[in-house]
Motif scaffolding. Structure first.
Motif, PDB file in Angstrom:
ATOM      1  N   LYS A  29       0.872  -1.181   0.000  1.00  0.00           N
ATOM      2  CA  LYS A  29       0.000   0.000   0.000  1.00  0.00           C
ATOM      3  C   LYS A  29       0.900   1.218   0.000  1.00  0.00           C
ATOM      4  CE  LYS A  29      -4.368  -1.426   1.909  1.00  0.00           C
ATOM      5  NZ  LYS A  29      -5.349  -1.258   2.976  1.00  0.00           N
ATOM      6  N   LEU A  30       0.620   2.125  -0.918  1.00  0.00           N
ATOM      7  CA  LEU A  30       1.438   3.308  -1.102  1.00  0.00           C
ATOM      8  C   LEU A  30       0.571   4.553  -0.980  1.00  0.00           C
ATOM      9  CD1 LEU A  30       4.431   3.970  -2.053  1.00  0.00           C
ATOM     10  CD2 LEU A  30       3.425   4.293  -4.300  1.00  0.00           C
ATOM     11  N   HIS A  31       0.994   5.495  -0.151  1.00  0.00           N
ATOM     12  CA  HIS A  31       0.284   6.758   0.015  1.00  0.00           C
ATOM     13  C   HIS A  31       0.994   7.800  -0.842  1.00  0.00           C
ATOM     14  CE1 HIS A  31      -1.319  10.081   2.883  1.00  0.00           C
ATOM     15  NE2 HIS A  31      -2.002  10.010   1.769  1.00  0.00           N
ATOM     16  N   VAL A  32       0.306   8.312  -1.849  1.00  0.00           N
ATOM     17  CA  VAL A  32       0.882   9.292  -2.766  1.00  0.00           C
ATOM     18  C   VAL A  32       0.764  10.675  -2.121  1.00  0.00           C
ATOM     19  CG1 VAL A  32       0.744  10.306  -5.065  1.00  0.00           C
ATOM     20  CG2 VAL A  32       0.257   7.870  -4.742  1.00  0.00           C
ATOM     21  N   MET A  33       1.881  11.364  -2.024  1.00  0.00           N
ATOM     22  CA  MET A  33       1.917  12.704  -1.427  1.00  0.00           C
ATOM     23  C   MET A  33       2.753  13.624  -2.323  1.00  0.00           C
ATOM     24  SD  MET A  33       0.186  12.535   1.401  1.00  0.00           S
ATOM     25  CE  MET A  33       0.683  13.984   2.281  1.00  0.00           C
ATOM     26  N   GLY A  34       2.596  14.913  -2.131  1.00  0.00           N
ATOM     27  CA  GLY A  34       3.394  15.890  -2.877  1.00  0.00           C
ATOM     28  C   GLY A  34       2.878  16.082  -4.284  1.00  0.00           C
ATOM     29  N   ARG A  35       3.517  15.465  -5.248  1.00  0.00           N
ATOM     30  CA  ARG A  35       3.124  15.528  -6.660  1.00  0.00           C
ATOM     31  C   ARG A  35       2.390  14.260  -7.067  1.00  0.00           C
ATOM     32  NH1 ARG A  35       6.958  18.749 -10.232  1.00  0.00           N
ATOM     33  NH2 ARG A  35       8.152  20.016  -8.774  1.00  0.00           N
ATOM     34  N   ALA A  36       1.712  14.339  -8.198  1.00  0.00           N
ATOM     35  CA  ALA A  36       1.011  13.166  -8.732  1.00  0.00           C
ATOM     36  C   ALA A  36       2.034  12.118  -9.173  1.00  0.00           C
ATOM     37  CB  ALA A  36       0.120  13.571  -9.894  1.00  0.00           C
ATOM     38  N   ARG A  89       8.143   7.747 -10.188  1.00  0.00           N
ATOM     39  CA  ARG A  89       8.292   8.822 -11.171  1.00  0.00           C
ATOM     40  C   ARG A  89       7.121   9.762 -10.944  1.00  0.00           C
ATOM     41  NH1 ARG A  89      11.250   9.590 -16.422  1.00  0.00           N
ATOM     42  NH2 ARG A  89      12.462   8.051 -15.340  1.00  0.00           N
ATOM     43  N   LEU A  90       7.440  11.014 -10.617  1.00  0.00           N
ATOM     44  CA  LEU A  90       6.418  11.994 -10.303  1.00  0.00           C
ATOM     45  C   LEU A  90       6.194  12.925 -11.484  1.00  0.00           C
ATOM     46  CD1 LEU A  90       7.547  12.848  -6.664  1.00  0.00           C
ATOM     47  CD2 LEU A  90       5.851  11.185  -7.404  1.00  0.00           C
ATOM     48  N   VAL A  91       4.982  13.427 -11.621  1.00  0.00           N
ATOM     49  CA  VAL A  91       4.634  14.341 -12.704  1.00  0.00           C
ATOM     50  C   VAL A  91       5.480  15.600 -12.576  1.00  0.00           C
ATOM     51  CG1 VAL A  91       2.783  15.768 -13.656  1.00  0.00           C
ATOM     52  CG2 VAL A  91       2.300  13.427 -12.915  1.00  0.00           C
ATOM     53  N   GLY A  92       6.084  16.004 -13.685  1.00  0.00           N
ATOM     54  CA  GLY A  92       6.896  17.217 -13.697  1.00  0.00           C
ATOM     55  C   GLY A  92       8.362  16.979 -13.421  1.00  0.00           C
ATOM     56  N   LEU A  93       8.754  15.771 -13.075  1.00  0.00           N
ATOM     57  CA  LEU A  93      10.161  15.439 -12.833  1.00  0.00           C
ATOM     58  C   LEU A  93      10.622  14.430 -13.865  1.00  0.00           C
ATOM     59  CD1 LEU A  93      10.160  15.072  -8.945  1.00  0.00           C
ATOM     60  CD2 LEU A  93      10.796  17.064 -10.288  1.00  0.00           C
ATOM     61  N   ASN A  94      11.883  14.541 -14.294  1.00  0.00           N
ATOM     62  CA  ASN A  94      12.411  13.652 -15.326  1.00  0.00           C
ATOM     63  C   ASN A  94      13.231  12.498 -14.771  1.00  0.00           C
ATOM     64  OD1 ASN A  94      11.278  15.166 -17.396  1.00  0.00           O
ATOM     65  ND2 ASN A  94      13.037  16.546 -17.476  1.00  0.00           N
ATOM     66  N   ALA A  95      13.300  12.369 -13.467  1.00  0.00           N
ATOM     67  CA  ALA A  95      14.112  11.313 -12.855  1.00  0.00           C
ATOM     68  C   ALA A  95      13.267  10.482 -11.904  1.00  0.00           C
ATOM     69  CB  ALA A  95      15.278  11.933 -12.109  1.00  0.00           C
ATOM     70  N   ASP A  96      13.681   9.220 -11.745  1.00  0.00           N
ATOM     71  CA  ASP A  96      13.033   8.363 -10.758  1.00  0.00           C
ATOM     72  C   ASP A  96      13.547   8.731  -9.366  1.00  0.00           C
ATOM     73  OD1 ASP A  96      11.604   7.017 -12.667  1.00  0.00           O
ATOM     74  OD2 ASP A  96      13.022   5.367 -12.827  1.00  0.00           O
ATOM     75  N   ILE A  97      12.649   8.735  -8.412  1.00  0.00           N
ATOM     76  CA  ILE A  97      13.004   9.056  -7.030  1.00  0.00           C
ATOM     77  C   ILE A  97      12.935   7.775  -6.207  1.00  0.00           C
ATOM     78  CG2 ILE A  97      12.323  10.334  -4.974  1.00  0.00           C
ATOM     79  CD1 ILE A  97      11.265  12.488  -6.791  1.00  0.00           C
ATOM     80  N   PRO A  98      14.051   7.350  -5.623  1.00  0.00           N
ATOM     81  CA  PRO A  98      14.018   6.152  -4.775  1.00  0.00           C
ATOM     82  C   PRO A  98      13.136   6.390  -3.550  1.00  0.00           C
ATOM     83  CG  PRO A  98      16.281   6.806  -5.279  1.00  0.00           C
ATOM     84  CD  PRO A  98      15.394   7.913  -5.734  1.00  0.00           C
TER      85      PRO A  98
END
Length: 160
Positions: free
Chosen positions: A55-62, A138-147
């Protein structure tokens, strides 16, 4: 003897009043998705297909994509599904690359949404009981994967 009793009372008092830390999903307190829970199936047969869920809670950006990096002793299948917090299946594209499964969302998952990722028909090659899955987003508006870190799933149901 009194000194020993006082020392013991001091230790007990310090433990009783120590603050506890726990994760809380308060809106606006974080800028990246975070794992709420992770679990494995309770299959009693050794080396049989298993199921795992995150289960993942999405926060910040989409959230536009999520990559799951499975341990090398596991074999993921194409049977990975994603549901929103209401239990409704989300439209995703699944790409497998060795031990990595990348889930691309047709519509980005909006912030303050909890999603559940179900991984079914997972094969184990060993009798290991602790699995570590790497997660990247991978968040909307960013070009890199975030660990996002490593998720530990204890699988106690593999013993015969």
């Amino acid at each position: 003897m009194k000194k020993l009793m006082y020392a013991g009372a001091l230790v007990l008092a310090s433990v009783a009043f120590a603050p506890t830390a726990q994760a809380a999903g308060i809106a606006g307190n974080t800028r990246v998705p975070h794992v709420v829970s992770a679990a494995g199936s309770m299959n009693n047969a050794r080396f049989q297909p298993k199921s795992y869920a995150l289960k993942l809670h999405v926060m910040g950006r989409a959230l536009s994509a999520l990559t799951i990096d499975a341990p090398e002793q596991l074999r993921l299948s194409q049977q990975i599904t994603v549901k929103d917090q209401a239990g409704k299946p989300l439209d995703v594209t699944l790409t497998m690359n060795g031990q990595k499964a990348t889930i691309a969302f047709a519509q980005p998952v909006e912030p303050d949404t909890t999603i559940q990722i179900n991984m079914d028909n997972v094969r184990t090659l060993t009798d290991n009981r602790i699995w570590l899955f790497g997660l990247e987003s991978r968040l909307v508006g960013l070009n890199a994967d975030i660990p996002l870190g490593v998720v530990r799933i204890d699988d106690y149901g593999t013993r015969l």
